[in-house]
Design an enzyme around this catalytic site. Structure first.
Site, short mmCIF file in Angstrom:
data_model
loop_
_atom_site.label_atom_id
_atom_site.label_comp_id
_atom_site.label_asym_id
_atom_site.label_seq_id
_atom_site.Cartn_x
_atom_site.Cartn_y
_atom_site.Cartn_z
N ASN A 49 1.01 -0.73 -0.09
CA ASN A 49 0.03 0.18 -0.14
C ASN A 49 1.18 1.28 0.01
O ASN A 49 1.54 1.37 1.35
CB ASN A 49 -0.56 -0.01 1.21
CG ASN A 49 -2.69 1.37 1.02
OD1 ASN A 49 -1.73 2.59 1.09
ND2 ASN A 49 -3.06 1.02 1.30
N HIS A 119 -9.30 -5.75 -3.11
CA HIS A 119 -8.19 -5.55 -3.17
C HIS A 119 -8.78 -6.25 -1.24
O HIS A 119 -9.66 -5.44 -0.36
CB HIS A 119 -7.56 -4.64 -3.00
CG HIS A 119 -8.41 -3.32 -1.97
ND1 HIS A 119 -9.46 -2.14 -3.66
CD2 HIS A 119 -7.99 -2.47 -1.57
CE1 HIS A 119 -9.11 -1.28 -3.18
NE2 HIS A 119 -8.68 -1.20 -2.02
N HIS A 121 -6.73 -6.33 2.17
CA HIS A 121 -5.67 -5.51 3.07
C HIS A 121 -4.74 -6.57 4.55
O HIS A 121 -6.01 -7.48 4.96
CB HIS A 121 -6.56 -4.26 3.97
CG HIS A 121 -6.33 -3.07 3.05
ND1 HIS A 121 -5.47 -2.03 2.23
CD2 HIS A 121 -8.11 -2.87 2.47
CE1 HIS A 121 -5.81 -0.77 1.82
NE2 HIS A 121 -7.88 -1.42 1.29
#
Length: 180
Positions: A49, A119, A121
Site C-alpha cells: 500500500n 483488494h 488489506h
C-alpha cells in the site's frame, strides 16, 4: 500550528494521476518495484500500500477487474486465500508482529477507497502501536520508508513462502476484463 513532515507524499501530490484503475496491472514489467508489486501469481498479486496504515501494510488483489467478492471465480478465490495465508506467515516472520488485521472493504459505504477493484488489506499490528500521536493528534508515525520495506519484503516472495504457487510469468489467465 503543528507540522508533520511526510516528504514521500510530494510525488503523489505533484505527480500525474492515473486515468485507469491502479490495481489493473500491465504484464510483468520493470515497473514492479516502482509499483511496489511484491509477487505475481496466476490470478492474483501482492502489492504494498503506497499510503499505509502501518509498516508492512500489503494488499492481495485479483488481476481481473471485479468489484464484488461474490463475483470472483472459485480459482481466483482459492489463490487469493492462499496468498493471504502466505502473506501472514511472511509478515509475522519479517516484522515479528503480534497480530495482523486482514480485511476487505466492499463498497464505498464500507470504506473502500478504490471500490471498483476488489483488494484485501493485511496490516501488521503490535501491542501499543497506536502511540500518543495517534491518540492525541490522530497521526501515525511510519518508522521505515516504503522503498526500504519493499526491499526487505521482496526476497520473501522471490525465494520464500509465496514462491510455492505458479508464477504469473508462466501463465496469464484471469486478466480478461481488466479496466473494462
Amino acid at each position: 500550528m503543528k507540522q508533520l513532515w511526510a516528504p514521500w507524499r510530494i510525488e503523489y501530490i505533484l505527480g500525474p494521476k492515473p486515468d485507469s484503475c491502479v490495481f489493473c496491472l500491465p504484464e510483468h514489467t520493470a515497473d514492479d518495484e516502482q509499483r511496489l508489486v511484491l509477487h505475481r501469481g496466476r490470478m492474483a498479486f501482492v502489492i504494498m500500500n503506497k499510503f499505509p496504515y502501518n509498516n508492512g501494510h500489503i494488499m492481495v488483489c485479483p488481476y481481473r477487474h471485479v468489484m464484488l467478492l461474490a463475483d470472483l471465480k472459485p480459482e481466483e478465490t482459492h489463490e487469493i486465500m492462499d496468498l493471504l495465508q502466505q502473506c501472514t506467515v511472511i509478515l509475522k516472520q519479517h516484522f515479528n508482529c503480534e497480530g495482523i488485521n486482514i480485511g476487505l472493504n466492499q463498497g464505498q459505504a464500507a470504506g473502500a477507497g478504490i471500490r471498483e477493484h476488489l483488494h484485501f488489506h493485511l496490516v501488521p499490528r503490535w501491542t501499543g502501536d497506536s502511540s500518543f500521536m495517534a491518540v492525541f493528534d490522530e497521526v501515525r508515525t511510519m518508522p521505515e520508508h516504503l522503498s526500504r520495506t519493499y526491499a526487505a519484503l521482496k526476497p520473501y516472495f522471490t525465494n520464500g513462502a509465496a514462491n510455492g504457487k505458479q508464477d504469473r510469468a508462466a501463465s496469464t489467465p484471469g486478466q480478461e476484463g481488466c479496466g473494462s
